[in-house]
Design a protein around this motif. Structure first.
Motif, PDB file in Angstrom:
ATOM      1  N   LEU B 216       0.886  -1.167   0.000  1.00 23.72           N
ATOM      2  CA  LEU B 216       0.000   0.000   0.000  1.00 23.72           C
ATOM      3  C   LEU B 216       0.917   1.208   0.000  1.00 23.72           C
ATOM      4  CD1 LEU B 216      -2.259  -1.772   2.393  1.00 23.72           C
ATOM      5  CD2 LEU B 216      -3.330  -0.286   0.705  1.00 23.72           C
ATOM      6  N   ALA B 217       0.696   2.118  -0.947  1.00 17.32           N
ATOM      7  CA  ALA B 217       1.678   3.174  -1.180  1.00 17.32           C
ATOM      8  C   ALA B 217       0.979   4.452  -1.623  1.00 17.32           C
ATOM      9  CB  ALA B 217       2.664   2.720  -2.252  1.00 17.32           C
ATOM     10  N   LEU B 218       1.744   5.544  -1.594  1.00 14.07           N
ATOM     11  CA  LEU B 218       1.197   6.828  -2.032  1.00 14.07           C
ATOM     12  C   LEU B 218       1.233   6.965  -3.545  1.00 14.07           C
ATOM     13  CD1 LEU B 218       2.920   9.018   0.682  1.00 14.07           C
ATOM     14  CD2 LEU B 218       0.445   8.747   0.413  1.00 14.07           C
ATOM     15  N   THR B 219       2.190   6.309  -4.173  1.00 11.05           N
ATOM     16  CA  THR B 219       2.342   6.434  -5.630  1.00 11.05           C
ATOM     17  C   THR B 219       2.670   5.076  -6.249  1.00 11.05           C
ATOM     18  OG1 THR B 219       4.727   6.791  -5.498  1.00 11.05           O
ATOM     19  CG2 THR B 219       3.343   8.772  -5.384  1.00 11.05           C
ATOM     20  N   THR B 220       2.538   5.016  -7.561  1.00 12.36           N
ATOM     21  CA  THR B 220       2.884   3.786  -8.274  1.00 12.36           C
ATOM     22  C   THR B 220       4.383   3.502  -8.149  1.00 12.36           C
ATOM     23  OG1 THR B 220       3.029   5.107 -10.279  1.00 12.36           O
ATOM     24  CG2 THR B 220       0.998   3.875  -9.932  1.00 12.36           C
ATOM     25  N   ASP B 247      11.846  -5.770 -13.818  1.00 11.06           N
ATOM     26  CA  ASP B 247      12.216  -4.404 -13.429  1.00 11.06           C
ATOM     27  C   ASP B 247      10.939  -3.568 -13.403  1.00 11.06           C
ATOM     28  OD1 ASP B 247      13.166  -1.868 -13.108  1.00 11.06           O
ATOM     29  OD2 ASP B 247      14.195  -1.760 -15.053  1.00 11.06           O
ATOM     30  N   TYR B 248      10.339  -3.446 -12.221  1.00  7.42           N
ATOM     31  CA  TYR B 248       9.049  -2.741 -12.122  1.00  7.42           C
ATOM     32  C   TYR B 248       9.226  -1.232 -12.212  1.00  7.42           C
ATOM     33  CZ  TYR B 248       7.757  -7.365 -10.458  1.00  7.42           C
ATOM     34  OH  TYR B 248       7.585  -8.719 -10.359  1.00  7.42           O
ATOM     35  N   THR B 249      10.252  -0.703 -11.568  1.00  3.61           N
ATOM     36  CA  THR B 249      10.413   0.756 -11.595  1.00  3.61           C
ATOM     37  C   THR B 249      10.758   1.221 -13.023  1.00  3.61           C
ATOM     38  OG1 THR B 249      12.687   0.487 -10.845  1.00  3.61           O
ATOM     39  CG2 THR B 249      11.068   1.006  -9.171  1.00  3.61           C
ATOM     40  N   GLY B 250      11.476   0.368 -13.752  1.00  3.46           N
ATOM     41  CA  GLY B 250      11.835   0.716 -15.131  1.00  3.46           C
ATOM     42  C   GLY B 250      10.621   0.757 -16.053  1.00  3.46           C
ATOM     43  N   ALA B 251       9.546   0.077 -15.653  1.00  3.66           N
ATOM     44  CA  ALA B 251       8.345   0.032 -16.497  1.00  3.66           C
ATOM     45  C   ALA B 251       7.508   1.300 -16.377  1.00  3.66           C
ATOM     46  CB  ALA B 251       7.488  -1.170 -16.103  1.00  3.66           C
ATOM     47  N   LEU B 252       7.749   2.059 -15.286  1.00  6.94           N
ATOM     48  CA  LEU B 252       6.821   3.145 -14.957  1.00  6.94           C
ATOM     49  C   LEU B 252       6.658   4.165 -16.085  1.00  6.94           C
ATOM     50  CD1 LEU B 252       8.034   3.706 -11.290  1.00  6.94           C
ATOM     51  CD2 LEU B 252       5.766   2.900 -11.960  1.00  6.94           C
ATOM     52  N   SER B 253       7.755   4.465 -16.755  1.00 11.01           N
ATOM     53  CA  SER B 253       7.707   5.567 -17.726  1.00 11.01           C
ATOM     54  C   SER B 253       7.470   5.085 -19.156  1.00 11.01           C
ATOM     55  CB  SER B 253       9.011   6.361 -17.644  1.00 11.01           C
ATOM     56  OG  SER B 253      10.097   5.469 -17.864  1.00 11.01           O
ATOM     57  N   ARG B 467       2.942   0.334 -15.940  1.00 10.49           N
ATOM     58  CA  ARG B 467       2.964   1.272 -17.077  1.00 10.49           C
ATOM     59  C   ARG B 467       1.676   2.091 -17.123  1.00 10.49           C
ATOM     60  NH1 ARG B 467       4.257  -2.148 -22.393  1.00 10.49           N
ATOM     61  NH2 ARG B 467       3.718  -0.145 -23.359  1.00 10.49           N
ATOM     62  N   ALA B 468       0.553   1.380 -17.077  1.00  9.84           N
ATOM     63  CA  ALA B 468      -0.732   2.076 -17.226  1.00  9.84           C
ATOM     64  C   ALA B 468      -1.078   2.877 -15.971  1.00  9.84           C
ATOM     65  CB  ALA B 468      -1.825   1.062 -17.524  1.00  9.84           C
ATOM     66  N   ALA B 469      -0.801   2.296 -14.799  1.00  9.36           N
ATOM     67  CA  ALA B 469      -1.157   2.998 -13.558  1.00  9.36           C
ATOM     68  C   ALA B 469      -0.337   4.280 -13.425  1.00  9.36           C
ATOM     69  CB  ALA B 469      -0.922   2.081 -12.350  1.00  9.36           C
ATOM     70  N   HIS B 470       0.935   4.206 -13.791  1.00  5.07           N
ATOM     71  CA  HIS B 470       1.782   5.406 -13.693  1.00  5.07           C
ATOM     72  C   HIS B 470       1.298   6.480 -14.654  1.00  5.07           C
ATOM     73  CE1 HIS B 470       5.361   7.687 -12.685  1.00  5.07           C
ATOM     74  NE2 HIS B 470       5.590   7.864 -13.973  1.00  5.07           N
ATOM     75  N   LEU B 471       0.900   6.060 -15.848  1.00  9.85           N
ATOM     76  CA  LEU B 471       0.409   7.048 -16.804  1.00  9.85           C
ATOM     77  C   LEU B 471      -0.853   7.735 -16.264  1.00  9.85           C
ATOM     78  CD1 LEU B 471       0.399   7.374 -20.423  1.00  9.85           C
ATOM     79  CD2 LEU B 471      -1.888   7.247 -19.434  1.00  9.85           C
ATOM     80  N   LEU B 472      -1.760   6.942 -15.699  1.00  7.13           N
ATOM     81  CA  LEU B 472      -2.991   7.545 -15.147  1.00  7.13           C
ATOM     82  C   LEU B 472      -2.661   8.478 -13.980  1.00  7.13           C
ATOM     83  CD1 LEU B 472      -5.398   4.456 -15.286  1.00  7.13           C
ATOM     84  CD2 LEU B 472      -5.473   6.511 -16.723  1.00  7.13           C
ATOM     85  N   GLU B 473      -1.668   8.107 -13.209  1.00  4.37           N
ATOM     86  CA  GLU B 473      -1.220   8.963 -12.103  1.00  4.37           C
ATOM     87  C   GLU B 473      -0.692  10.295 -12.639  1.00  4.37           C
ATOM     88  OE1 GLU B 473       1.031   7.161  -8.484  1.00  4.37           O
ATOM     89  OE2 GLU B 473       2.556   7.766  -9.948  1.00  4.37           O
ATOM     90  N   GLN B 474       0.095  10.231 -13.698  1.00  7.91           N
ATOM     91  CA  GLN B 474       0.628  11.456 -14.309  1.00  7.91           C
ATOM     92  C   GLN B 474      -0.509  12.315 -14.859  1.00  7.91           C
ATOM     93  OE1 GLN B 474       3.943  12.372 -14.105  1.00  7.91           O
ATOM     94  NE2 GLN B 474       3.902  10.579 -12.780  1.00  7.91           N
TER      95      GLN B 474
END
Lengths: 105, 490
Positions: B216-220, B247-253, B467-474
């Motif tokens: 459970l976190a504040l951000t993706t 590599d999960y963090t590498g997928a974010l962008s 990938r998708a969750a980070h984009l929606l967050e942005q």
């Protein structure tokens, strides 16, 4: 849920015994009522057509894994017994099991 | 900005540059906890001495120039059904009130080895049975967004701790949505990994074919960091996967261009809160705008998930909870014979929801009901899994709601457990198929409460979720969603 599937007073006693749960009479009545409401909701599962479908016991994503059957270090007796009030030397101590069940003395 | 207001990634960067110490970070969260915990009541046990000792160790290691985990010095709260060696683990049950595990769960061991200070053990519905944290034997936790409302459950304490700034990250467990639903109610990111992606060793089991631990976190980005730490094979859990950790963090962008997204028709019914449906549709539009291909998709069997889940979970729980006999650990009673000893310990130690599910599981496993209830539920589970296989032959992702409504008021549904069960309808199908899902904030609705949306992917494809969750967050602005106003301090 068919009427004959409802859990009656006698079956509640059997379930409590099977589940090793001591229930006060009032609690048993309340749980019986709620259990039957729940069974009625969950009984809808019978309406789904499942002819020829094999039961799925597990997500099934992973192949079974095995390991060598080797002796490995385990918890020390001190740690094993640290949460028990029923220790007697290197054993768990329980009250008599004689006289219980249909074959008991 | 105060340290307790920062994300785990922001803290990690400051710690890495030695601009703050791990002790300063930990003290900030402890002080914040001192001021808001009396209102929120997220923790069953607080462990400030353990947290500060771990933080001091990290600061010494950093001063010596040792290579450290990105999460070294970033504190963690842990749901109280995850074993912590030497720290009591109650499962929010009177039965386990004094239980001190001899060892850490694998996920806790990994977090401690990485240098994450353990802030404490968070409240839950007893043995993770519930969706509001009101089934805790000790006290209900309150939602930091509105103290009259529930934080969700069963990982409600973990969610409330992060939402109130009492921890930057928390671990929860998700058997039938217990990470994702509180994440949605508290405006957080909550991830349920693929079954087998994270070790279950040391999680007090509810339903072994369904249980998973997740962040459970504040951000993706924060969720990706914690998943990267806890994921992986574990010889103590034969159901953990040997597949390499991505590599999960590498997928974010990496964006969503070209991804095919199925918009779940079953998550858009008229009886759902219209603002939640609007949030899901907005997320679909945002994915489309950024190059994804979105189509509505129906999954005919997921509407039976509620029945399947509660039958199978109760059956597995009735078996799993057989270990609680009051002999080796847990509540102890004296009696004239051993059966009476077990029955009294369990009868007095377990709360009403736990008893109800044990009795339900016992009832459906009896010979007279086994075929019609238990095996039938397993057959429908197979059909639900086929629905997912079919969906992932056409789509990379599925998009839907997390809950039909926003957080409800404390006590509002306590007398109607079936109403609470029905609220879980969107979060139950995924665990039955073992697939990963992420809940993420999608803004607030007219009452000022947060609302979440959910993304689901094929097994072991957490990368595409990120990938998708980070984009929606942005698209939402890229910042964590924070309670407005903040919970009042004493």
């Amino acid at each position: 849920m068919a009427a004959d599937e409802a859990i009656g007073e006698r079956e509640m006693d059997e379930l409590a015994e099977l589940a090793c749960l001591y229930l006060e009479p009032a609690e048993k009545k309340m749980l019986n009522r709620r259990l039957n409401a729940l069974m009625e909701l969950l009984g809808k599962i019978g309406e789904v057509e499942t002819g020829g479908v094999e039961p799925d016991i597990h997500p099934g994503i992973l192949p079974p894994r095995f390991r060598e059957d080797e002796v490995e270090p385990s918890l020390s007796p001190g740690r094993v017994f640290q949460n028990s009030a029923h220790r007697s030397d290197s054993f768990f101590r329980v009250p008599s099991i004689a006289g219980e069940g249909p074959g008991g003395a | 900005m105060k340290l307790y207001e920062m994300t785990a990634l922001e803290l990690s960067r400051l710690l890495g540059k030695k601009e703050v110490s791990a002790v300063e970070v930990t003290q900030s969260f402890l002080e914040r906890t001192g001021s808001v915990e009396p209102q929120v009541q997220a923790y069953i046990t607080q462990t400030p001495e353990i947290a500060l000792a771990a933080a001091e160790m990290v600061d010494k290691q950093r001063a010596r120039g040792e290579a450290l985990s990105p999460l070294a010095g970033v504190p963690l709260a842990v749901k109280d059904n995850i074993c912590t060696g030497g720290v009591r683990t109650t499962c929010a049950s009177r039965f386990m009130e004094e239980y001190i595990p001899p060892t850490d769960a694998t996920v806790v061991m990994k977090a401690r080895r990485a240098g994450m200070p353990l802030l404490g053990k968070t409240n839950l519905d007893e043995f993770a049975m519930g969706s509001s944290t009101e089934n805790s034997a000790f006290f209900p936790t309150r939602n930091p967004w509105d103290l009259q409302r529930v934080p969700g459950g069963s990982s409600g304490g973990s969610a409330a701790a992060v939402a109130a700034g009492m921890a930057p990250l928390a671990l929860g467990t998700d058997t039938g949505g217990s990470v994702r639903q509180p994440a949605a109610f508290c405006g957080l990111v909550g991830l349920r990994p693929t079954y087998g992606r994270v070790s279950r060793a040391g999680l007090v089991p509810l339903a072994s074919s369904l249980d998973q631990a997740g962040p459970l976190a504040l951000t993706t980005a924060d969720a990706a960091l914690l998943l990267s730490l806890i994921a992986g094979e574990d010889r103590l859990d034969p159901t953990s996967s040997a597949a390499p950790v991505d590599d999960y963090t590498g997928a974010l962008s990496q964006g969503v261009r070209g991804l095919k997204v199925g918009l779940l028709a079953e998550h858009l019914p008229p009886e759902f809160d219209s603002e939640i449906i609007a949030a899901v549709r907005r997320a679909a539009a945002a994915l489309e705008k950024n190059g994804a291909i979105v189509e509505e998709h129906a999954m005919p069997h997921i509407s039976s998930s509620l029945e399947v889940y509660y039958l199978l979970c109760a059956a597995e729980a009735s078996s799993n909870l057989g270990r609680f006999d009051g002999l080796r650990y847990g509540r102890s009673e004296s009696a004239e014979n051993v059966t009476a000893m077990y029955s009294r310990a369990r009868g007095e130690g377990f709360g009403p929801e736990v008893k109800r599910r044990i009795l339900l599981g016992t009832a459906v496993l009896r010979e007279s009901r086994y075929e019609r209830y238990f095996l039938q539920a397993q057959r429908v589970r197979a059909l639900i899994r086929r629905d997912f296989e079919d969906a992932f032959s056409r789509f990379d992702l599925l998009l839907g709601a997390v809950t039909p409504s926003t957080a409800f008021k404390l006590g509002e549904k306590i007398e109607d457990p079936l109403a609470i069960y029905r609220g879980d309808i969107c979060i139950l199908p995924g665990p039955l198929a073992g697939v990963p899902s992420i809940a993420l904030p999608a803004g607030t609705v007219s009452g000022g409460l947060p609302v979440g949306v959910q993304l689901t992917a094929a097994p072991f494809n957490e990368r595409v979720l990120f990938r998708a969750a980070h984009l929606l967050e942005q698209e939402r602005g890229g910042r964590p969603l924070r309670p407005q106003p903040a919970p009042p301090a004493l």
